[in-house]
Design a protein around this motif. Structure first.
Motif, PDB file in Angstrom:
ATOM      1  N   LEU A  91      -1.005   7.394   8.001  1.00 28.25           N
ATOM      2  CA  LEU A  91       0.173   8.130   8.439  1.00 28.25           C
ATOM      3  C   LEU A  91       0.659   7.623   9.797  1.00 28.25           C
ATOM      4  O   LEU A  91       1.853   7.362   9.982  1.00 28.25           O
ATOM      5  CB  LEU A  91      -0.140   9.629   8.522  1.00 28.25           C
ATOM      6  CG  LEU A  91       0.930  10.528   9.133  1.00 28.25           C
ATOM      7  CD1 LEU A  91       2.213  10.481   8.304  1.00 28.25           C
ATOM      8  CD2 LEU A  91       0.419  11.951   9.239  1.00 28.25           C
ATOM      9  N   SER A  92      -0.245   7.469  10.749  1.00 27.54           N
ATOM     10  CA  SER A  92       0.167   7.030  12.084  1.00 27.54           C
ATOM     11  C   SER A  92       0.748   5.620  12.056  1.00 27.54           C
ATOM     12  O   SER A  92       1.654   5.307  12.833  1.00 27.54           O
ATOM     13  CB  SER A  92      -0.993   7.124  13.081  1.00 27.54           C
ATOM     14  OG  SER A  92      -2.047   6.287  12.724  1.00 27.54           O
ATOM     15  N   ASP A  93       0.261   4.770  11.147  1.00 31.57           N
ATOM     16  CA  ASP A  93       0.819   3.426  11.018  1.00 31.57           C
ATOM     17  C   ASP A  93       2.248   3.440  10.461  1.00 31.57           C
ATOM     18  O   ASP A  93       3.034   2.548  10.740  1.00 31.57           O
ATOM     19  CB  ASP A  93      -0.064   2.554  10.114  1.00 31.57           C
ATOM     20  CG  ASP A  93      -1.342   2.110  10.799  1.00 31.57           C
ATOM     21  OD1 ASP A  93      -1.432   2.219  12.039  1.00 31.57           O
ATOM     22  OD2 ASP A  93      -2.262   1.658  10.090  1.00 31.57           O
ATOM     23  N   ARG A  94       2.579   4.453   9.663  1.00 29.16           N
ATOM     24  CA  ARG A  94       3.933   4.555   9.082  1.00 29.16           C
ATOM     25  C   ARG A  94       4.958   5.038  10.099  1.00 29.16           C
ATOM     26  O   ARG A  94       6.141   4.697   9.998  1.00 29.16           O
ATOM     27  CB  ARG A  94       3.942   5.563   7.925  1.00 29.16           C
ATOM     28  CG  ARG A  94       3.459   5.058   6.631  1.00 29.16           C
ATOM     29  CD  ARG A  94       3.859   5.943   5.462  1.00 29.16           C
ATOM     30  NE  ARG A  94       3.699   7.365   5.632  1.00 29.16           N
ATOM     31  CZ  ARG A  94       2.631   8.074   5.250  1.00 29.16           C
ATOM     32  NH1 ARG A  94       1.597   7.469   4.699  1.00 29.16           N
ATOM     33  NH2 ARG A  94       2.591   9.378   5.417  1.00 29.16           N
ATOM     34  N   GLY A 103       9.162  14.307   6.896  1.00 28.05           N
ATOM     35  CA  GLY A 103       7.973  15.147   6.948  1.00 28.05           C
ATOM     36  C   GLY A 103       6.766  14.474   7.580  1.00 28.05           C
ATOM     37  O   GLY A 103       5.773  15.138   7.892  1.00 28.05           O
ATOM     38  N   ASP A 104       6.826  13.131   7.768  1.00 27.68           N
ATOM     39  CA  ASP A 104       5.683  12.430   8.346  1.00 27.68           C
ATOM     40  C   ASP A 104       5.378  12.895   9.771  1.00 27.68           C
ATOM     41  O   ASP A 104       4.213  13.076  10.129  1.00 27.68           O
ATOM     42  CB  ASP A 104       5.899  10.911   8.341  1.00 27.68           C
ATOM     43  CG  ASP A 104       5.490  10.256   7.029  1.00 27.68           C
ATOM     44  OD1 ASP A 104       4.944  10.953   6.146  1.00 27.68           O
ATOM     45  OD2 ASP A 104       5.726   9.034   6.893  1.00 27.68           O
ATOM     46  N   LYS A 105       6.400  13.088  10.582  1.00 29.65           N
ATOM     47  CA  LYS A 105       6.160  13.515  11.974  1.00 29.65           C
ATOM     48  C   LYS A 105       5.510  14.891  12.008  1.00 29.65           C
ATOM     49  O   LYS A 105       4.590  15.141  12.787  1.00 29.65           O
ATOM     50  CB  LYS A 105       7.456  13.497  12.783  1.00 29.65           C
ATOM     51  CG  LYS A 105       7.911  12.092  13.098  1.00 29.65           C
ATOM     52  CD  LYS A 105       9.162  12.079  13.931  1.00 29.65           C
ATOM     53  CE  LYS A 105       9.569  10.626  14.160  1.00 29.65           C
ATOM     54  NZ  LYS A 105      10.883  10.481  14.696  1.00 29.65           N
ATOM     55  N   ILE A 110       0.407  18.217  12.451  1.00 30.75           N
ATOM     56  CA  ILE A 110      -0.573  19.080  11.775  1.00 30.75           C
ATOM     57  C   ILE A 110      -1.944  18.409  11.769  1.00 30.75           C
ATOM     58  O   ILE A 110      -2.963  19.051  12.034  1.00 30.75           O
ATOM     59  CB  ILE A 110      -0.102  19.425  10.344  1.00 30.75           C
ATOM     60  CG1 ILE A 110       1.120  20.343  10.410  1.00 30.75           C
ATOM     61  CG2 ILE A 110      -1.227  20.062   9.533  1.00 30.75           C
ATOM     62  CD1 ILE A 110       1.831  20.523   9.077  1.00 30.75           C
ATOM     63  N   PHE A 111      -1.969  17.122  11.482  1.00 28.77           N
ATOM     64  CA  PHE A 111      -3.217  16.360  11.499  1.00 28.77           C
ATOM     65  C   PHE A 111      -3.881  16.465  12.866  1.00 28.77           C
ATOM     66  O   PHE A 111      -5.085  16.706  12.976  1.00 28.77           O
ATOM     67  CB  PHE A 111      -2.947  14.877  11.199  1.00 28.77           C
ATOM     68  CG  PHE A 111      -3.561  14.366   9.927  1.00 28.77           C
ATOM     69  CD1 PHE A 111      -4.918  14.479   9.677  1.00 28.77           C
ATOM     70  CD2 PHE A 111      -2.762  13.722   8.991  1.00 28.77           C
ATOM     71  CE1 PHE A 111      -5.476  13.965   8.512  1.00 28.77           C
ATOM     72  CE2 PHE A 111      -3.305  13.205   7.825  1.00 28.77           C
ATOM     73  CZ  PHE A 111      -4.670  13.333   7.587  1.00 28.77           C
ATOM     74  N   LYS A 112      -3.089  16.256  13.936  1.00 33.69           N
ATOM     75  CA  LYS A 112      -3.653  16.281  15.289  1.00 33.69           C
ATOM     76  C   LYS A 112      -4.226  17.654  15.623  1.00 33.69           C
ATOM     77  O   LYS A 112      -5.312  17.748  16.200  1.00 33.69           O
ATOM     78  CB  LYS A 112      -2.609  15.861  16.330  1.00 33.69           C
ATOM     79  CG  LYS A 112      -2.253  14.399  16.239  1.00 33.69           C
ATOM     80  CD  LYS A 112      -1.475  13.875  17.426  1.00 33.69           C
ATOM     81  CE  LYS A 112      -0.250  14.631  17.770  1.00 33.69           C
ATOM     82  NZ  LYS A 112       0.527  14.047  18.863  1.00 33.69           N
ATOM     83  N   VAL A 113      -3.543  18.714  15.237  1.00 32.47           N
ATOM     84  CA  VAL A 113      -4.042  20.065  15.486  1.00 32.47           C
ATOM     85  C   VAL A 113      -5.329  20.311  14.703  1.00 32.47           C
ATOM     86  O   VAL A 113      -6.300  20.872  15.229  1.00 32.47           O
ATOM     87  CB  VAL A 113      -2.961  21.119  15.137  1.00 32.47           C
ATOM     88  CG1 VAL A 113      -3.547  22.515  15.127  1.00 32.47           C
ATOM     89  CG2 VAL A 113      -1.807  21.031  16.127  1.00 32.47           C
ATOM     90  N   THR A 114      -5.353  19.879  13.459  1.00 31.56           N
ATOM     91  CA  THR A 114      -6.543  20.053  12.621  1.00 31.56           C
ATOM     92  C   THR A 114      -7.741  19.295  13.187  1.00 31.56           C
ATOM     93  O   THR A 114      -8.850  19.840  13.274  1.00 31.56           O
ATOM     94  CB  THR A 114      -6.257  19.588  11.179  1.00 31.56           C
ATOM     95  OG1 THR A 114      -5.147  20.333  10.674  1.00 31.56           O
ATOM     96  CG2 THR A 114      -7.456  19.782  10.278  1.00 31.56           C
TER      97      THR A 114
END
Length: 164
Positions: A91-94, A103-105, A110-114
């Motif tokens: 995801l971060s590479d995209r 929706g990627d941002k 959400i990933f970072k919070v998780t």
């Protein structure tokens, strides 16, 4: 920084005045958090080492590794290799490329919070290794490990197909 503080504060609490930090994670949030705890960034006692493909942003060409020195000792703190899932790196590479989709941002945040919640919920020793390194790093000096030609080679195993 909490893991580094535990290792460097065995004889009493570390002094911010003596700290020098080298990181292999270029994210601005990480830099700000390190500066909040250590005041190293604002005193020019913070360096970031990056892979040529990194672009100074969160992606699969970075490491969750830090070296913290207090003039007497240096500790190397590394996040457990499998803590961050491959999907996060993909995801971060995209982000910021033609491959980014709507929706990627939001998903990235959400990933970072998780991931942050997972880090705080577990004992430090479960997610980080800490190694004392001799001799201590002097301000401006880079850890010998980061100067090796193959230092970044292990990143290739976590990069999605098509990423160099």
């Amino acid at each position: 920084m909490q893991a580094a503080a535990e290792a460097l504060s065995t004889d009493g609490l570390w002094s911010r005045d003596d700290l020098y930090v080298v990181g292999a994670h270029p994210g601005p949030g990480v830099r700000d958090a390190i500066d909040h705890v250590t005041h190293a960034v604002g005193r020019d006692r913070y360096k970031v080492v990056v892979d040529a493909d990194c672009g100074m942003k969160c992606n699969s060409s970075m490491k969750f590794e830090w070296w913290v020195s207090d003039r007497r000792r240096t500790v190397c703190v590394k996040m457990r290799e499998d803590f961050v899932p491959r999907a996060f790196y993909e995801l971060s590479d995209r982000l910021g490329t033609a491959a980014e989709v709507k929706g990627d941002k939001r998903l990235f945040e959400i990933f970072k919070v998780t991931l942050s919640a997972r880090i705080w919920a577990a004992p430090l020793s479960r997610n980080f290794s800490v190694e004392v390194i001799d001799p201590p790093l002097a301000p401006g000096e880079l850890p010998a490990e980061t100067l090796r030609a193959d230092y970044w080679s292990d990143l290739k195993s976590r990069q999605p197909e098509g990423v160099k």
